[in-house]
Design an enzyme around this catalytic site. Structure first.
Site, mmCIF file in Angstrom:
data_model
loop_
_atom_site.group_PDB
_atom_site.id
_atom_site.type_symbol
_atom_site.label_atom_id
_atom_site.label_comp_id
_atom_site.label_asym_id
_atom_site.label_seq_id
_atom_site.Cartn_x
_atom_site.Cartn_y
_atom_site.Cartn_z
ATOM 1 N N ASN A 104 0.364 23.572 2.549
ATOM 2 C CA ASN A 104 -0.519 23.406 1.423
ATOM 3 C C ASN A 104 0.305 23.287 0.205
ATOM 4 O OD1 ASN A 104 -2.272 23.780 3.463
ATOM 5 N ND2 ASN A 104 -3.229 25.686 2.468
ATOM 6 N N HIS A 150 -14.345 -13.182 -29.313
ATOM 7 C CA HIS A 150 -15.473 -13.676 -28.425
ATOM 8 C C HIS A 150 -15.402 -14.967 -27.761
ATOM 9 C CE1 HIS A 150 -18.383 -10.958 -31.063
ATOM 10 N NE2 HIS A 150 -17.473 -11.598 -32.016
ATOM 11 N N SER A 271 -3.161 -26.325 -3.392
ATOM 12 C CA SER A 271 -4.349 -26.407 -2.810
ATOM 13 C C SER A 271 -4.162 -27.010 -1.275
ATOM 14 C CB SER A 271 -5.728 -27.110 -3.542
ATOM 15 O OG SER A 271 -6.524 -27.638 -2.418
ATOM 16 N N LYS A 277 -3.702 -29.762 -7.601
ATOM 17 C CA LYS A 277 -3.812 -28.557 -8.168
ATOM 18 C C LYS A 277 -2.541 -27.617 -8.149
ATOM 19 C CE LYS A 277 -7.150 -26.738 -8.793
ATOM 20 N NZ LYS A 277 -8.239 -25.921 -8.283
ATOM 21 N N ASN A 279 -2.314 -23.904 -9.126
ATOM 22 C CA ASN A 279 -3.220 -22.753 -9.164
ATOM 23 C C ASN A 279 -2.311 -21.473 -9.552
ATOM 24 O OD1 ASN A 279 -5.499 -23.973 -8.532
ATOM 25 N ND2 ASN A 279 -5.379 -23.736 -6.370
ATOM 26 N N GLU A 284 -3.993 -14.127 -10.692
ATOM 27 C CA GLU A 284 -5.319 -13.775 -10.227
ATOM 28 C C GLU A 284 -5.403 -12.541 -9.398
ATOM 29 O OE1 GLU A 284 -7.405 -18.394 -10.220
ATOM 30 O OE2 GLU A 284 -6.377 -17.424 -8.560
ATOM 31 N N LYS A 319 -3.084 10.751 -0.518
ATOM 32 C CA LYS A 319 -1.971 9.896 -0.369
ATOM 33 C C LYS A 319 -2.268 8.679 -0.551
ATOM 34 C CE LYS A 319 -0.671 13.322 2.292
ATOM 35 N NZ LYS A 319 -1.435 14.181 1.504
HETATM 36 N N1 ARG Z 1 -1.072 16.430 6.001
HETATM 37 C C1 ARG Z 1 -1.614 17.204 5.090
HETATM 38 C C2 ARG Z 1 -2.239 16.767 3.927
HETATM 39 O O1 ARG Z 1 -1.736 15.634 3.626
HETATM 40 C C3 ARG Z 1 -0.745 18.547 4.768
HETATM 41 C C4 ARG Z 1 -1.525 19.772 4.410
HETATM 42 C C5 ARG Z 1 -1.982 20.551 5.798
HETATM 43 N N2 ARG Z 1 -2.514 21.625 5.506
HETATM 44 C C6 ARG Z 1 -3.343 22.320 6.388
HETATM 45 N N3 ARG Z 1 -3.771 23.349 6.065
HETATM 46 N N4 ARG Z 1 -3.983 21.589 7.378
HETATM 47 O O2 ARG Z 1 -2.950 17.274 3.318
#
Ligand code: ARG
Length: 465
Positions: A104, A150, A271, A277, A279, A284, A319
């Site tokens: 954690n 505008h 194209s 074209k 493009n 985009e 992530k």
């Molecule tokens: N892979 C987990 C995450 O990305 C890491 C933390 C996991 N902690 C847990 N108590 N399961 O959040």
């Protein structure tokens, strides 16, 4: 699957086991995990948990792993992978490397390390784009193009002025990254799962070694906090919104109806059917990305809203948002720099497209300079414009004598209002579009680029472990 928690019960269903894993995503944080673990090992050594020999073995192995790619393998997450690979290299002592450490706290620590590295890259990317803008602006301080409100022609401006407007917008974007980086500048290590650790590590020294200003102040806050990612995503989003507006202008101005920008053909595609074209696909794609970045910010905000304070697995989704956004933005910045470098301006087309109606406000100024109250002058010119339009004549075709029927004061010098170069030169106060005012902006821009480089405060601290 290799995991770190096989002690309390057997294991989840096989299919769920793979589904709940994050290694396919967080293996991109391999380098950060190795670096952080190395610093943590040293803290353990200093706390007397690891002997000299144990620390030596671990530190050397981690040093080598830092340069490697994340290995393919059936790992639950990157924390598991590093510990498992370490065990293969150094044997049983690897089992000590995470003494008292929870994933954690580990996950937020390496996310912060990633953001600092990615933030540094993005700051560099913005800076390069800014430098390209300034270089182009230097070549176009006198080039007159239509300016829009505008999306209707409003007033003539110089292309250099237009380019410099993006320089300053991007400078605020750099500032937002600095703020985000400074605010997250505290190291979570030592927080344990939520209440702090019992291992007597020197948290302040460990934080410094990882390049942070100091340790976090409260363990529960440290493991629950993801607003540092929101800050980063917001900083990315703002750049993204700017890039999308920039891309849109480039698409328009290089399009058939405007036509005074020409994109380098290596930055365009054609194209599958229409041979003529050319493009602006890359522009985009950049324009479209801003939507994804907003999605990331909203997505993570929704994950966090109402989530119990403390770690919950919902947080693992952070992530995907973080990594995709920062990698896409890096690409987009490179693309936009290539676009800016590879654009030529057709001043003749810009001049031909510029409508003289955009100069009728010069008539207002002409009258005001001769003592006519502004509102009176503006209304008189408006009536003249309505008349010219009604009889289908361009405003510059009116002789001073004809103009005198509509305007309270007229003399021969009124003819020069129809020269856009003059109109542009008259906007010479700081911040204006005149060549001189733009030269001042350019000078200031080079100064800013010189003075504000890298990541102040945060980046100046040296990483060593
Ligand atoms: N892979 C987990 C995450 O990305 C890491 C933390 C996991 N902690 C847990 N108590 N399961 O959040």
């Amino acid at each position: 699957m290799k995991r770190l928690w096989a002690s309390r019960f057997q294991k989840p269903r096989r299919d769920l086991d793979a589904w709940q894993a994050s290694y396919p995503v967080d293996r991109r944080l391999w380098r950060e995990e190795v670096e952080a673990t190395r610093a943590y090992a040293r803290a353990l050594h200093e706390a007397g948990v690891l002997s000299d020999a144990e620390f030596q073995a671990l530190a050397e192995a981690l040093h080598r792993l830092a340069d490697q790619e994340s290995p393919a393998g059936d790992f639950e997450d990157v924390h598991t992978a590093v510990e498992a690979v370490l065990a293969e290299v150094v044997g049983p002592v690897a089992a000590k490397v995470a003494t008292g450490r929870s994933r954690n706290e580990d996950v937020v620590t390496i996310e912060k390390l990633y953001i600092r590295r990615a933030g540094g890259d993005l700051l560099g990317g913005i800076r390069s784009l800014q430098a390209s803008l300034v270089r182009q602006a230097e070549r176009h301080v006198e080039t007159v193009v239509p300016g829009y409100t505008h999306l209707r022609q409003a007033q003539p401006m110089t292309w250099g002025f237009y380019l410099m407007s993006w320089f300053f917008a991007l400078e605020r974007d750099r500032d937002r990254f600095w703020t985000a980086l400074r605010r997250m500048d505290a190291c979570p290590y030592g927080s344990g799962a939520l209440t702090g650790t019992t291992v007597p590590i020197d948290r302040a020294a460990l934080a410094r070694r990882l390049g942070f200003g100091g340790p976090t102040d409260n363990a529960l806050d440290a493991v629950s906090d993801r607003d540092f990612i929101l800050d980063f995503l917001y900083a990315c989003l703002t750049v993204g919104i700017h890039l999308s507006r920039m891309a849109e202008d480039w698409i328009l101005f290089s399009g058939d109806e405007f036509g005074w920008l020409v994109l380098d053909e290596t930055l365009t595609t054609s194209s599958s059917l229409l041979p003529h074209k050319r493009n602006p696909d890359v522009l985009e794609l950049v324009r479209g990305l801003a939507g994804r970045w907003l999605g990331a910010l909203v997505g993570l905000s929704m994950t966090l809203k109402g989530l119990p304070w403390g770690y919950s697995k919902d947080l693992q989704w952070d992530k995907t948002y973080l990594l995709e956004t920062s990698e896409d933005l890096r690409q987009a910045l490179t693309v936009m720099r290539q676009v800016v470098d590879g654009t030529t301006v057709r001043a003749d087309v810009a001049r031909a497209r510029l409508q003289t109606w955009t100069l009728t406000v010069e008539l207002v100024d002409f009258l005001v300079a001769r003592g006519v109250p502004f509102r009176t002058a503006q209304q008189a010119v408006a009536q003249f414009v309505a008349h010219a339009e009604a009889v289908g004549r361009p405003p510059e075709s009116f002789t001073p004598a004809e103009l005198a029927e509509w305007l309270p004061v007229v003399d021969e010098s009124i003819r020069q209002v129809w020269d856009p170069a003059v109109a542009v030169r008259r906007r010479s106060l700081p911040g204006g579009t005149s060549p001189d005012a733009v030269r001042q902006q350019i000078e200031k821009a080079w100064r800013i680029l010189q003075e504000r480089d890298g990541i102040p405060d945060v980046g100046s601290r040296v990483l060593e472990s």
